[in-house]
Motif scaffolding. Structure first.
Motif, mmCIF file in Angstrom:
data_model
loop_
_atom_site.group_PDB
_atom_site.id
_atom_site.type_symbol
_atom_site.label_atom_id
_atom_site.label_comp_id
_atom_site.label_asym_id
_atom_site.label_seq_id
_atom_site.Cartn_x
_atom_site.Cartn_y
_atom_site.Cartn_z
ATOM 1 N N ASP A 95 5.258 1.068 -7.133
ATOM 2 C CA ASP A 95 6.413 0.186 -7.293
ATOM 3 C C ASP A 95 5.976 -1.280 -7.344
ATOM 4 O O ASP A 95 6.454 -2.054 -8.165
ATOM 5 N N ARG A 96 5.051 -1.667 -6.459
ATOM 6 C CA ARG A 96 4.583 -3.057 -6.414
ATOM 7 C C ARG A 96 3.786 -3.406 -7.668
ATOM 8 O O ARG A 96 3.897 -4.512 -8.178
ATOM 9 N N VAL A 97 3.016 -2.443 -8.177
ATOM 10 C CA VAL A 97 2.299 -2.685 -9.432
ATOM 11 C C VAL A 97 3.306 -2.915 -10.555
ATOM 12 O O VAL A 97 3.139 -3.820 -11.381
ATOM 13 N N GLY A 98 4.372 -2.123 -10.572
ATOM 14 C CA GLY A 98 5.425 -2.314 -11.570
ATOM 15 C C GLY A 98 6.066 -3.689 -11.473
ATOM 16 O O GLY A 98 6.314 -4.346 -12.488
ATOM 17 N N ARG A 99 6.318 -4.136 -10.256
ATOM 18 C CA ARG A 99 6.907 -5.470 -10.069
ATOM 19 C C ARG A 99 5.939 -6.563 -10.506
ATOM 20 O O ARG A 99 6.339 -7.522 -11.168
ATOM 21 N N PHE A 100 4.678 -6.438 -10.119
ATOM 22 C CA PHE A 100 3.693 -7.444 -10.510
ATOM 23 C C PHE A 100 3.559 -7.484 -12.028
ATOM 24 O O PHE A 100 3.417 -8.553 -12.614
ATOM 25 N N THR A 101 3.619 -6.317 -12.676
ATOM 26 C CA THR A 101 3.572 -6.248 -14.135
ATOM 27 C C THR A 101 4.783 -6.952 -14.729
ATOM 28 O O THR A 101 4.663 -7.742 -15.670
ATOM 29 N N GLN A 102 5.946 -6.681 -14.159
ATOM 30 C CA GLN A 102 7.192 -7.297 -14.625
ATOM 31 C C GLN A 102 7.141 -8.819 -14.478
ATOM 32 O O GLN A 102 7.657 -9.543 -15.324
ATOM 33 N N TYR A 103 6.503 -9.310 -13.430
ATOM 34 C CA TYR A 103 6.390 -10.754 -13.206
ATOM 35 C C TYR A 103 5.329 -11.397 -14.087
ATOM 36 O O TYR A 103 5.200 -12.615 -14.129
ATOM 37 N N GLY A 104 4.526 -10.583 -14.775
ATOM 38 C CA GLY A 104 3.491 -11.118 -15.649
ATOM 39 C C GLY A 104 2.210 -11.499 -14.932
ATOM 40 O O GLY A 104 1.405 -12.273 -15.448
ATOM 41 N N ILE A 105 1.996 -10.949 -13.761
ATOM 42 C CA ILE A 105 0.779 -11.233 -13.002
ATOM 43 C C ILE A 105 -0.368 -10.438 -13.627
ATOM 44 O O ILE A 105 -0.260 -9.232 -13.823
ATOM 45 N N PRO A 106 -1.480 -11.106 -13.938
ATOM 46 C CA PRO A 106 -2.603 -10.400 -14.560
ATOM 47 C C PRO A 106 -3.243 -9.393 -13.599
ATOM 48 O O PRO A 106 -3.244 -9.600 -12.387
ATOM 49 N N ALA A 107 -3.777 -8.330 -14.140
ATOM 50 C CA ALA A 107 -4.451 -7.267 -13.378
ATOM 51 C C ALA A 107 -3.604 -6.837 -12.180
ATOM 52 O O ALA A 107 -4.052 -6.892 -11.038
ATOM 53 N N PRO A 108 -2.378 -6.379 -12.422
ATOM 54 C CA PRO A 108 -1.481 -6.072 -11.309
ATOM 55 C C PRO A 108 -1.998 -5.002 -10.355
ATOM 56 O O PRO A 108 -1.729 -5.072 -9.151
ATOM 57 N N PHE A 124 0.820 -1.211 0.000
ATOM 58 C CA PHE A 124 0.000 0.000 0.000
ATOM 59 C C PHE A 124 0.856 1.263 0.000
ATOM 60 O O PHE A 124 0.550 2.212 -0.710
ATOM 61 N N VAL A 125 1.924 1.257 0.767
ATOM 62 C CA VAL A 125 2.795 2.431 0.863
ATOM 63 C C VAL A 125 3.575 2.634 -0.438
ATOM 64 O O VAL A 125 3.768 3.760 -0.888
ATOM 65 N N LEU A 126 4.013 1.553 -1.034
ATOM 66 C CA LEU A 126 4.785 1.596 -2.281
ATOM 67 C C LEU A 126 3.973 0.992 -3.428
ATOM 68 O O LEU A 126 4.488 0.215 -4.231
ATOM 69 N N TYR A 127 2.719 1.367 -3.494
ATOM 70 C CA TYR A 127 1.775 0.773 -4.431
ATOM 71 C C TYR A 127 2.280 0.790 -5.880
ATOM 72 O O TYR A 127 2.290 -0.242 -6.551
#
Length: 135
Positions: free
Chosen positions: A42-55, A37-40
């Motif tokens: 950044d975490r969305v970017g990482r989830f996108t990089q990992y290929g997780i759908p709907a990051p 939540f604090v680094l939302y």
């Protein structure tokens, strides 16, 4: 030696091991949970990089699940449920983002909590495998 429904020695379940497992989960998982939540962005970017759908959504979902687990494991209320919810999250993290010591410790600790419970400090035992509420 009294055996509970899951065939574990209750001396083990009532000893220090559950407290250690709970402590590991709370100590290791709190930072990443809050970080969702604090680094939302950044975490969305990482989830996108990992290929997780709907990051954008999955960051929030994983963060909420992790906070739920921290709360349940810390208090002993629904701790087995919280730990069980975290097992697939940790397996996914280890497969997608690569395994590390922290993820492995949380995974093993959560499995341990699911199997042996929270020891003397649990509040609710829906499976009826504990001795008695000690509070």
């Amino acid at each position: 030696m009294v055996q509970n429904a899951l065939q574990f020695d209750t001396d083990l379940a009532d000893g220090r091991l559950p407290v250690v497992l709970r402590g590991l989960v709370v100590l290791i998982l709190t930072g990443p949970a809050i970080g969702k939540f604090v680094l939302y962005a950044d975490r969305v970017g990482r989830f996108t990089q990992y290929g997780i759908p709907a990051p954008e959504i999955m960051v929030v979902v994983v963060g909420v699940l992790q906070l739920f687990t921290v709360g349940t494991v810390a208090t002993g209320v629904l701790a087995r449920v919280g730990a069980l919810v975290t097992v697939p999250v940790m397996v996914t993290a280890m497969v997608v983002a690569s395994a590390n010591v922290a993820n492995a410790l949380v995974l093993v600790s959560c499995i341990g909590i699911v199997l042996i419970g929270t020891g003397d400090e649990y509040i609710w035992d829906p499976l009826g495998v504990g001795e008695a509420v000690t509070r």
